[in-house]
Design a protein around this motif. Sequence first.
Motif, PDB file in Angstrom:
ATOM      1  N   ALA A  62     -10.164   8.632 -10.555  1.00 51.08           N
ATOM      2  CA  ALA A  62      -9.182   7.652 -10.090  1.00 51.08           C
ATOM      3  C   ALA A  62      -7.843   7.857 -10.785  1.00 51.08           C
ATOM      4  O   ALA A  62      -6.795   7.735 -10.155  1.00 51.08           O
ATOM      5  CB  ALA A  62      -9.690   6.237 -10.331  1.00 51.08           C
ATOM      6  N   SER A  66      -4.225   8.596  -9.104  1.00 53.12           N
ATOM      7  CA  SER A  66      -3.304   7.472  -9.196  1.00 53.12           C
ATOM      8  C   SER A  66      -1.865   7.883  -8.982  1.00 53.12           C
ATOM      9  O   SER A  66      -0.996   7.050  -8.820  1.00 53.12           O
ATOM     10  CB  SER A  66      -3.440   6.772 -10.546  1.00 53.12           C
ATOM     11  N   GLN A  85      -6.711   1.274 -15.331  1.00 48.51           N
ATOM     12  CA  GLN A  85      -7.633   1.028 -14.222  1.00 48.51           C
ATOM     13  C   GLN A  85      -7.826  -0.467 -13.985  1.00 48.51           C
ATOM     14  O   GLN A  85      -8.016  -0.901 -12.865  1.00 48.51           O
ATOM     15  CB  GLN A  85      -9.000   1.666 -14.511  1.00 48.51           C
ATOM     16  N   ARG A 100      -6.686  -2.481 -10.739  1.00 45.47           N
ATOM     17  CA  ARG A 100      -5.247  -2.375 -10.453  1.00 45.47           C
ATOM     18  C   ARG A 100      -4.959  -2.364  -8.963  1.00 45.47           C
ATOM     19  O   ARG A 100      -3.925  -2.840  -8.526  1.00 45.47           O
ATOM     20  CB  ARG A 100      -4.653  -1.151 -11.118  1.00 45.47           C
ATOM     21  N   GLU A 101      -5.872  -1.826  -8.161  1.00 45.72           N
ATOM     22  CA  GLU A 101      -5.655  -1.769  -6.722  1.00 45.72           C
ATOM     23  C   GLU A 101      -5.536  -3.150  -6.109  1.00 45.72           C
ATOM     24  O   GLU A 101      -4.930  -3.315  -5.057  1.00 45.72           O
ATOM     25  CB  GLU A 101      -6.794  -0.987  -6.039  1.00 45.72           C
ATOM     26  N   ASP A 102      -6.132  -4.167  -6.755  1.00 50.62           N
ATOM     27  CA  ASP A 102      -6.136  -5.529  -6.222  1.00 50.62           C
ATOM     28  C   ASP A 102      -4.976  -6.379  -6.730  1.00 50.62           C
ATOM     29  O   ASP A 102      -4.824  -7.528  -6.327  1.00 50.62           O
ATOM     30  CB  ASP A 102      -7.454  -6.223  -6.569  1.00 50.62           C
ATOM     31  N   SER A 145      -0.462  -5.484  -2.445  1.00 51.33           N
ATOM     32  CA  SER A 145      -1.233  -5.051  -3.613  1.00 51.33           C
ATOM     33  C   SER A 145      -0.871  -3.612  -3.969  1.00 51.33           C
ATOM     34  O   SER A 145      -0.397  -2.846  -3.114  1.00 51.33           O
ATOM     35  CB  SER A 145      -2.738  -5.153  -3.338  1.00 51.33           C
ATOM     36  N   PHE A 146      -1.085  -3.257  -5.209  1.00 52.30           N
ATOM     37  CA  PHE A 146      -0.816  -1.893  -5.662  1.00 52.30           C
ATOM     38  C   PHE A 146      -1.614  -0.896  -4.823  1.00 52.30           C
ATOM     39  O   PHE A 146      -1.093   0.119  -4.384  1.00 52.30           O
ATOM     40  CB  PHE A 146      -1.164  -1.756  -7.150  1.00 52.30           C
ATOM     41  N   GLY A 147      -2.891  -1.215  -4.566  1.00 48.54           N
ATOM     42  CA  GLY A 147      -3.751  -0.323  -3.782  1.00 48.54           C
ATOM     43  C   GLY A 147      -3.238  -0.133  -2.362  1.00 48.54           C
ATOM     44  O   GLY A 147      -3.219   0.979  -1.838  1.00 48.54           O
ATOM     45  N   ASP A 148      -2.820  -1.240  -1.713  1.00 51.54           N
ATOM     46  CA  ASP A 148      -2.293  -1.135  -0.353  1.00 51.54           C
ATOM     47  C   ASP A 148      -0.977  -0.362  -0.331  1.00 51.54           C
ATOM     48  O   ASP A 148      -0.724   0.409   0.604  1.00 51.54           O
ATOM     49  CB  ASP A 148      -2.098  -2.524   0.256  1.00 51.54           C
ATOM     50  N   MET A 150      -0.186   2.043  -2.407  1.00 43.76           N
ATOM     51  CA  MET A 150      -0.563   3.451  -2.581  1.00 43.76           C
ATOM     52  C   MET A 150      -1.005   4.039  -1.252  1.00 43.76           C
ATOM     53  O   MET A 150      -0.617   5.146  -0.888  1.00 43.76           O
ATOM     54  CB  MET A 150      -1.683   3.586  -3.627  1.00 43.76           C
ATOM     55  N   LYS A 151      -1.827   3.297  -0.510  1.00 38.99           N
ATOM     56  CA  LYS A 151      -2.313   3.781   0.790  1.00 38.99           C
ATOM     57  C   LYS A 151      -1.151   3.957   1.768  1.00 38.99           C
ATOM     58  O   LYS A 151      -1.110   4.929   2.509  1.00 38.99           O
ATOM     59  CB  LYS A 151      -3.328   2.795   1.371  1.00 38.99           C
TER      60      LYS A 151
END
Length: 155
Positions: A62, A66, A85, A100-102, A145-148, A150-151
């Motif tokens: 991960a 990142s 993380q 972190r993704e959330d 969110s950080f994860g969204d 990134m996507k």
Amino acid sequence: MSANMIELRKIISAVMREKAKDGGASNDEVIALLRRTHGSLIRATRDDLENVALRKVINEVAAKKSKVRTSDNLDLFDKAPKLGQLISIKVGRTVKRVPREDVGLRFLIAKYEQAITSKATNSDDASMLSALKEMAKRVGTQDISFGDAMKKLSP
């Protein structure tokens, strides 16, 4: 964490202290000694040890992924330190660790802004804040969110 795992950690700590007195030992030497002297305890904690090893590998993978690549292949986080993380978030009197993704970009940006204003400016904090703000600019909002994010930025 199981009682066996706690006991194994205590034994590892004692072995490492003892080896340090003798000038140290490699990980392989410590592992060999533990297997010889505490093999049954290692077997009893095999599932726990496997989970620890898998979590470590997952975190390493991960961490490598990142780095956020945009379509022009610019890396937002090249000059910034790694983002952990898990992010600590205070909820009432307790602190929760959240992937972190959330975590929302707005929260992360505020966290780094507060870190910068509450102490002497740390170049790592400033670099991370800059990268997070640039990420928010590219996705068009801090309310993601950080994860969204990134996507959304991934090719």
